[in-house]
Design an enzyme around this catalytic site. Structure first.
Site, mmCIF file in Angstrom:
data_model
loop_
_atom_site.group_PDB
_atom_site.id
_atom_site.type_symbol
_atom_site.label_atom_id
_atom_site.label_comp_id
_atom_site.label_asym_id
_atom_site.label_seq_id
_atom_site.Cartn_x
_atom_site.Cartn_y
_atom_site.Cartn_z
ATOM 1 N N GLY A 70 -6.286 -3.326 7.838
ATOM 2 C CA GLY A 70 -7.265 -2.251 7.800
ATOM 3 C C GLY A 70 -8.362 -2.339 8.840
ATOM 4 O O GLY A 70 -8.811 -1.302 9.361
ATOM 5 N N GLY A 115 -10.943 -1.476 3.212
ATOM 6 C CA GLY A 115 -10.034 -1.302 4.343
ATOM 7 C C GLY A 115 -10.034 0.119 4.872
ATOM 8 O O GLY A 115 -10.951 0.908 4.620
ATOM 9 N N ASP A 116 -8.980 0.446 5.594
ATOM 10 C CA ASP A 116 -8.882 1.752 6.235
ATOM 11 C C ASP A 116 -8.429 2.858 5.286
ATOM 12 O O ASP A 116 -8.714 4.042 5.524
ATOM 13 C CB ASP A 116 -7.882 1.682 7.395
ATOM 14 C CG ASP A 116 -6.498 1.261 6.908
ATOM 15 O OD1 ASP A 116 -6.409 0.263 6.161
ATOM 16 O OD2 ASP A 116 -5.507 1.935 7.238
ATOM 17 N N THR A 175 0.845 -1.199 0.000
ATOM 18 C CA THR A 175 0.000 0.000 0.000
ATOM 19 C C THR A 175 0.875 1.241 0.000
ATOM 20 O O THR A 175 1.925 1.255 0.616
ATOM 21 C CB THR A 175 -0.861 -0.060 1.273
ATOM 22 O OG1 THR A 175 -1.819 -1.085 1.099
ATOM 23 C CG2 THR A 175 -1.552 1.250 1.573
ATOM 24 N N ARG A 192 -14.871 -6.054 0.290
ATOM 25 C CA ARG A 192 -14.212 -5.615 1.536
ATOM 26 C C ARG A 192 -13.519 -4.268 1.309
ATOM 27 O O ARG A 192 -12.846 -4.060 0.311
ATOM 28 C CB ARG A 192 -13.204 -6.681 1.956
ATOM 29 C CG ARG A 192 -12.392 -6.336 3.206
ATOM 30 C CD ARG A 192 -11.056 -5.711 2.866
ATOM 31 N NE ARG A 192 -10.234 -5.499 4.059
ATOM 32 C CZ ARG A 192 -9.133 -4.764 4.066
ATOM 33 N NH1 ARG A 192 -8.715 -4.183 2.955
ATOM 34 N NH2 ARG A 192 -8.440 -4.611 5.167
ATOM 35 N N THR A 243 -0.696 2.431 7.017
ATOM 36 C CA THR A 243 -0.691 1.155 6.300
ATOM 37 C C THR A 243 -0.687 0.032 7.318
ATOM 38 O O THR A 243 0.005 0.121 8.335
ATOM 39 C CB THR A 243 0.522 1.023 5.362
ATOM 40 O OG1 THR A 243 0.584 -0.325 4.871
ATOM 41 C CG2 THR A 243 1.836 1.355 6.041
#
Ligand code: ASP
Length: 316
Positions: A239, A215-216, A185, A213, A236
């Site tokens: 998440g 993530g953050d 990431t 899905r 990173t």
């Protein structure tokens, strides 16, 4: 070493760092340095921090060596679903896209959302349509495919695991150039000449992740946050834990309300709160004086920084 304040910093993901062959390592360093220079060029031309972080992240999305844009990891279905966000610390405005499949540079699409819509986040088809209408470059899904990521996906699938990108790469047989080790990431934080902060993050998410899905990374306050009153943050890591711990905003809140340094705030969250919650990862944090923290609780984190003198510094 120079003592000029940092104007731009980037990360290329945190995790267990595999040892690649020298050729790949050199390529990875070169791509990190090129991303730093791309962001620096914007700042040196008196551009805005928000445009600098987008320029740096775009360069990393275009590199197949990172888990963002081209070279992103695969979902359980063998597809790519990309997430990205950007936030302008001067205005508090933010834009994000999630689960997009055909946008060459998701971070540019996030900037389009910020600048051209009243929304903060658009997902899936709606995000793709909006970005296309506003001139975003469309890519065939095949553009995102790389052999290294496919091999990583196959290994994760066989082990029935959902993995942080670095970890999947590091656990591969050999951990060497043949294994096609690739990195994670990406994100950037910047401080422009006007004293404004910005942050951006872009990812393919976790290897073998469930379709749908998110993530953050595209969630403002979790993986990405910037506020001139405190700091700019790009995170990173796993998440789900970063969302629950509201990592990026938590770091900014410590700086803002407790007046601790960027380094102390990052350590509090990344080295204490996140491990206690069972999470792993890191963050880069930049304040308005150009003080930079790059903190991770994993074996390594690809990272780099550049100052007004324009010399990129890169480390893992
Ligand atoms: N934070 C990203 C996610 O969970 C993954 C990463 O940072 O490598 O989607």
């Amino acid at each position: 070493m120079t003592c000029h304040p940092v104007t731009l910093a980037i990360h290329g993901g945190a995790g267990a760092i595999a040892r690649d062959g020298p050729a790949r390592e050199a390529a990875r360093h070169a791509d990190l340095a090129a991303a730093l220079r791309a962001g620096h060029a914007v700042l040196a031309g008196a551009g805005a921090a928000v445009d600098a972080v987008v320029a740096a992240v775009t360069a990393l999305e275009d590199s197949p060596l990172f888990n963002a844009g081209r070279g992103a990891v695969f979902t359980q279905a063998g597809t790519h679903e990309l997430d990205a966000a950007v936030m302008d610390g001067a205005t508090g405005r933010a834009g994000a896209v999630a689960g997009v499949t055909n946008l060459k540079n998701p971070v540019s699409a996030a900037l389009l959302v910020m600048r051209n819509s009243p929304c903060v986040m658009l997902c899936g088809r709606g995000a793709e349509r909006f970005a296309a209408e506003h001139g975003a470059e469309i890519a065939d899904p095949a553009y995102f495919f790389t052999d290294e990521r496919y091999a990583q996906f196959e290994r994760a699938r066989k082990r029935r695991r959902i993995e942080l990108d670095h970890d999947g790469a590091a656990r591969g047989p050999g951990n060497d150039a043949e294994d096609g080790t690739v990195y994670g990431t990406v994100g950037a934080v910047a401080l422009d000449r006007a004293g404004n902060l910005a942050a951006a993050t872009s990812t393919g998410g976790l290897t073998n992740k469930r379709v749908g899905r998110i993530g953050d990374s595209p969630i403002i306050g979790a993986g990405t946050y910037a506020d001139n009153a405190s700091v700019a943050v790009s995170a990173t890591g796993v998440g789900e834990v970063f969302i629950r711990a509201v990592v990026a905003h938590d770091i900014a809140a410590l700086v803002r309300y407790r007046s601790v340094s960027a380094q102390q705030a990052a350590e509090e969250v990344i080295l204490r709160k996140i491990p206690a919650a069972g999470g792993r990862g890191g963050a880069i944090v930049l304040d308005r004086s150009g003080n930079l923290a790059m903190v991770f609780n994993t074996e390594g984190m690809c990272r780099g920084a550049i100052r007004a003198d324009g010399n990129p510094e890169v480390a893992i």
